[in-house]
Design a protein around this motif. Structure first.
Motif, PDB file in Angstrom:
ATOM      1  N   UNK A 206       0.834  -1.196   0.000  1.00 52.93           N
ATOM      2  CA  UNK A 206       0.000   0.000   0.000  1.00 52.93           C
ATOM      3  C   UNK A 206       0.872   1.251   0.000  1.00 52.93           C
ATOM      4  N   UNK A 207       1.991   1.208   0.699  1.00 54.79           N
ATOM      5  CA  UNK A 207       2.900   2.351   0.691  1.00 54.79           C
ATOM      6  C   UNK A 207       3.402   2.621  -0.725  1.00 54.79           C
ATOM      7  N   UNK A 208       3.692   1.548  -1.460  1.00 56.55           N
ATOM      8  CA  UNK A 208       4.107   1.711  -2.847  1.00 56.55           C
ATOM      9  C   UNK A 208       2.982   2.299  -3.693  1.00 56.55           C
ATOM     10  N   UNK A 209       1.767   1.853  -3.403  1.00 52.97           N
ATOM     11  CA  UNK A 209       0.635   2.358  -4.172  1.00 52.97           C
ATOM     12  C   UNK A 209       0.422   3.847  -3.925  1.00 52.97           C
ATOM     13  N   UNK A 210       0.572   4.246  -2.665  1.00 51.17           N
ATOM     14  CA  UNK A 210       0.396   5.667  -2.329  1.00 51.17           C
ATOM     15  C   UNK A 210       1.474   6.504  -3.008  1.00 51.17           C
ATOM     16  N   UNK A 211       2.707   5.976  -2.989  1.00 53.07           N
ATOM     17  CA  UNK A 211       3.817   6.709  -3.598  1.00 53.07           C
ATOM     18  C   UNK A 211       3.635   6.838  -5.111  1.00 53.07           C
ATOM     19  N   UNK A 212       3.018   5.819  -5.709  1.00 54.26           N
ATOM     20  CA  UNK A 212       2.860   5.810  -7.166  1.00 54.26           C
ATOM     21  C   UNK A 212       1.468   6.234  -7.602  1.00 54.26           C
ATOM     22  N   UNK A 213       0.679   6.792  -6.670  1.00 54.20           N
ATOM     23  CA  UNK A 213      -0.723   7.066  -6.988  1.00 54.20           C
ATOM     24  C   UNK A 213      -0.876   8.042  -8.146  1.00 54.20           C
ATOM     25  N   UNK A 214      -0.058   9.085  -8.164  1.00 53.33           N
ATOM     26  CA  UNK A 214      -0.127  10.035  -9.265  1.00 53.33           C
ATOM     27  C   UNK A 214       0.313   9.340 -10.539  1.00 53.33           C
ATOM     28  N   UNK A 215      -0.579   9.241 -11.488  1.00 50.20           N
ATOM     29  CA  UNK A 215      -0.252   8.579 -12.743  1.00 50.20           C
ATOM     30  C   UNK A 215      -0.429   7.087 -12.706  1.00 50.20           C
ATOM     31  N   UNK A 216      -0.893   6.548 -11.597  1.00 50.26           N
ATOM     32  CA  UNK A 216      -1.097   5.102 -11.511  1.00 50.26           C
ATOM     33  C   UNK A 216      -2.170   4.660 -12.483  1.00 50.26           C
ATOM     34  N   UNK A 217      -1.890   3.583 -13.233  1.00 54.30           N
ATOM     35  CA  UNK A 217      -2.851   3.078 -14.201  1.00 54.30           C
ATOM     36  C   UNK A 217      -4.135   2.651 -13.514  1.00 54.30           C
ATOM     37  N   UNK A 218      -4.012   1.892 -12.385  1.00 58.81           N
ATOM     38  CA  UNK A 218      -5.202   1.412 -11.681  1.00 58.81           C
ATOM     39  C   UNK A 218      -6.023   2.577 -11.154  1.00 58.81           C
ATOM     40  N   UNK A 219      -5.321   3.601 -10.625  1.00 60.12           N
ATOM     41  CA  UNK A 219      -6.036   4.750 -10.081  1.00 60.12           C
ATOM     42  C   UNK A 219      -6.787   5.491 -11.185  1.00 60.12           C
ATOM     43  N   UNK A 220      -6.118   5.656 -12.364  1.00 60.64           N
ATOM     44  CA  UNK A 220      -6.776   6.330 -13.472  1.00 60.64           C
ATOM     45  C   UNK A 220      -7.983   5.543 -13.965  1.00 60.64           C
ATOM     46  N   UNK A 221      -7.839   4.225 -14.004  1.00 61.99           N
ATOM     47  CA  UNK A 221      -8.945   3.394 -14.455  1.00 61.99           C
ATOM     48  C   UNK A 221     -10.118   3.456 -13.486  1.00 61.99           C
ATOM     49  N   UNK A 222      -9.833   3.466 -12.192  1.00 59.35           N
ATOM     50  CA  UNK A 222     -10.909   3.527 -11.205  1.00 59.35           C
ATOM     51  C   UNK A 222     -11.705   4.809 -11.335  1.00 59.35           C
ATOM     52  N   UNK A 223     -11.025   5.910 -11.708  1.00 61.59           N
ATOM     53  CA  UNK A 223     -11.688   7.218 -11.768  1.00 61.59           C
ATOM     54  C   UNK A 223     -12.202   7.555 -13.170  1.00 61.59           C
ATOM     55  N   UNK A 224     -12.040   6.633 -14.108  1.00 61.36           N
ATOM     56  CA  UNK A 224     -12.553   6.867 -15.454  1.00 61.36           C
ATOM     57  C   UNK A 224     -14.084   6.851 -15.410  1.00 61.36           C
ATOM     58  N   UNK A 225     -14.743   7.788 -16.118  1.00 60.72           N
ATOM     59  CA  UNK A 225     -16.218   7.838 -16.093  1.00 60.72           C
ATOM     60  C   UNK A 225     -16.860   6.511 -16.465  1.00 60.72           C
ATOM     61  N   UNK A 226     -16.259   5.778 -17.395  1.00 63.07           N
ATOM     62  CA  UNK A 226     -16.850   4.502 -17.812  1.00 63.07           C
ATOM     63  C   UNK A 226     -16.850   3.501 -16.666  1.00 63.07           C
ATOM     64  N   UNK A 227     -15.778   3.500 -15.870  1.00 63.59           N
ATOM     65  CA  UNK A 227     -15.707   2.584 -14.746  1.00 63.59           C
ATOM     66  C   UNK A 227     -16.688   2.993 -13.648  1.00 63.59           C
ATOM     67  N   UNK A 228     -16.854   4.289 -13.451  1.00 65.32           N
ATOM     68  CA  UNK A 228     -17.826   4.759 -12.459  1.00 65.32           C
ATOM     69  C   UNK A 228     -19.245   4.390 -12.886  1.00 65.32           C
ATOM     70  N   UNK A 229     -19.537   4.536 -14.183  1.00 68.71           N
ATOM     71  CA  UNK A 229     -20.846   4.131 -14.698  1.00 68.71           C
ATOM     72  C   UNK A 229     -21.057   2.637 -14.486  1.00 68.71           C
ATOM     73  N   UNK A 230     -20.013   1.844 -14.760  1.00 65.97           N
ATOM     74  CA  UNK A 230     -20.116   0.388 -14.607  1.00 65.97           C
ATOM     75  C   UNK A 230     -20.386   0.013 -13.163  1.00 65.97           C
ATOM     76  N   UNK A 231     -19.724   0.691 -12.213  1.00 69.93           N
ATOM     77  CA  UNK A 231     -19.934   0.395 -10.801  1.00 69.93           C
ATOM     78  C   UNK A 231     -21.354   0.756 -10.384  1.00 69.93           C
ATOM     79  N   UNK A 232     -21.829   1.916 -10.842  1.00 70.63           N
ATOM     80  CA  UNK A 232     -23.206   2.301 -10.525  1.00 70.63           C
ATOM     81  C   UNK A 232     -24.223   1.331 -11.099  1.00 70.63           C
ATOM     82  N   UNK A 233     -23.991   0.881 -12.327  1.00 75.58           N
ATOM     83  CA  UNK A 233     -24.897  -0.081 -12.952  1.00 75.58           C
ATOM     84  C   UNK A 233     -24.854  -1.419 -12.215  1.00 75.58           C
ATOM     85  N   UNK A 234     -23.657  -1.827 -11.803  1.00 73.41           N
ATOM     86  CA  UNK A 234     -23.526  -3.084 -11.066  1.00 73.41           C
ATOM     87  C   UNK A 234     -24.320  -3.030  -9.764  1.00 73.41           C
ATOM     88  N   UNK A 235     -24.233  -1.915  -9.050  1.00 71.19           N
ATOM     89  CA  UNK A 235     -24.980  -1.762  -7.801  1.00 71.19           C
ATOM     90  C   UNK A 235     -26.487  -1.789  -8.072  1.00 71.19           C
TER      91      UNK A 235
END
Length: 408
Positions: A206-235
């Motif tokens: 987790x410390x590595x993730x925090x250090x690499x959060x800026x520009x992190x691929x996973x972080x960008x994907x989580x905050x992509x509008x398409x992924x947010x829409x998918x999460x809302x639809x899943x719920x």
């Protein structure tokens, strides 16, 4: 490679820790068996405490809403701070709740007792899913399905407990839940050393993730509008499935007594077939998701049960048994898959993803229990069952989910 992606890559290459996986699945079964005590007691409590259908709904509401509100909170907190020791604490709260149900003299004391069970479940589920995440290795669908099989097996015991415990013993039969809680606490203390070691490794990552959060691929994907829409639809899909599941598990037994003339004992058989077949569906759904993809299993599980659900209220009694068993298998084949899919959408927030899917499933089941109970009091059980039969059609919206096979 970013810290989050590296963590997921290491996780996928690790071996599956089967002893831990089976142990936490057993605890899940014991936990959900204690929750199953509440709906199993509905026919007994309706008579002994003179409850209306809406009061029965409020009991389910307090149980499930307590756990649903707290699960995402527990998941979010545990994503930031490891909390291994809360696992046995949650079981201790459930133990208190079981004692409370056995001795509750009136409706309001009963509500207080189920709150303790709800809190215990809220604490267990996100942390239990994290244990599964660590033990899964590269077999995420399989691991989550084994875990959810334990929970669904525990839930499926409700009709059997009604027949063999609560009809002969009445409300006091809930005291058997103390044995479930005690065994669960013992098992959890057995796996705690392994879990704490894994959490230390997770905290380092987790410390590595925090250090690499800026520009992190996973972080960008989580905050992509398409992924947010998918999460809302899943719920939203979880909402529809939970309302239907609540209608079958809570009120279908009353429908069978009223419209088919079955006794309380006889009415438990179709409900048990639905829940029991759902255990098999949960397992095979996770295994097939590893092979064919999570999106397709979600579509199949919710939308695929629509024809069966539409026919169910109109069938002669003979055909009710095989159809409701097949319906349970199909509907619950996507139960574990939704959790894994949510973790796919939120790879750096495993606890939150688990809390949102399983927690909100309980919450929507709680709201559904109250709403359906009120409707049954006003309009009768038959119209409520007809309404429920259309809910799985919402599953067609799962076709809009992004494919989990696109990202490698």
């Amino acid at each position: 490679m970013s810290g989050a992606v590296q963590a997921r890559s290491v996780q996928s290459q690790a071996r599956t820790v089967l002893p831990v996986l089976f142990a936490i699945s057993l605890v899940h079964m014991l936990n959900d068996s204690m929750q199953a005590v509440v709906p199993a007691l509905y026919p007994i409590l309706e008579q002994s405490l003179n409850l209306s259908f809406v009061q029965v709904g409020w009991i389910g509401f307090m149980l499930n809403m307590t756990s649903s509100v707290m699960q995402p909170v527990v998941g979010a907190v545990s994503d930031r701070k490891s909390m291994a020791n809360v696992l046995p604490l949650g079981m201790a709260l459930s133990l208190i709740g079981m004692v409370g149900i056995a001795f509750a003299p009136q409706f309001w004391w009963l509500l207080l007792a189920v709150v303790f069970i709800g809190l215990g479940s809220a604490i267990f589920h996100p942390e239990g899913s994290r244990v599964v995440y660590f033990a899964a290795g590269g077999r995420r669908g399989f691991a989550q399905s084994v875990y959810q099989v334990g929970g669904n097996a525990g839930s499926s015991l409700a009709p059997l407990m009604t027949v063999f415990i609560f009809v002969p013993l009445g409300q006091f039969g809930a005291i058997w839940g103390v044995l479930f809680a005690g065994l669960a606490i013992a098992i959890l203390y057995g796996i705690l050393p392994w879990y704490k070691k894994k959490l230390v490794e997770w905290d380092a990552e987790r410390e590595l993730r925090i250090a690499a959060k800026a520009g992190s691929m996973a972080d960008n994907q989580e905050n992509h509008p398409r992924m947010k829409f998918a999460l809302g639809l899943l719920i939203f899909l979880v909402f529809a499935r939970s309302w239907y599941h609540s209608g079958i598990s809570s009120y279908y037994q009353f429908f069978l007594v009223e419209d088919y003339g079955l006794t309380v004992k006889e009415a438990q058989i179709p409900v048990f077939l639905f829940l029991g077949a759902g255990v098999l569906g949960t397992y095979f759904g996770g295994v097939l998701a590893d092979r064919f993809g999570m999106k397709y299993m979600i579509v199949f599980s919710i939308a695929g049960g629509s024809p069966l659900a539409l026919f169910l209220p109109h069938l002669p009694l003979f055909w009710t048994y095989p159809v409701i068993a097949l319906l349970g298998f199909v509907i619950l084949s996507g139960f574990s898959v939704t959790v894994v899919y949510a973790q796919y959408l939120m790879p750096t927030k495993v606890g939150m993803a688990s809390g949102l899917t399983t927690g909100l499933a309980f919450g929507m089941g709680a709201i559904g229990a109250v709403a359906l109970g009120k409707a049954a009091d006003v309009f009768g059980l038959a119209p409520v069952m007809m309404f429920c039969s259309f809910l799985p059609l919402v599953g067609l919206c799962a076709l809009l989910l992004p494919s989990d096979r696109k990202r490698t």
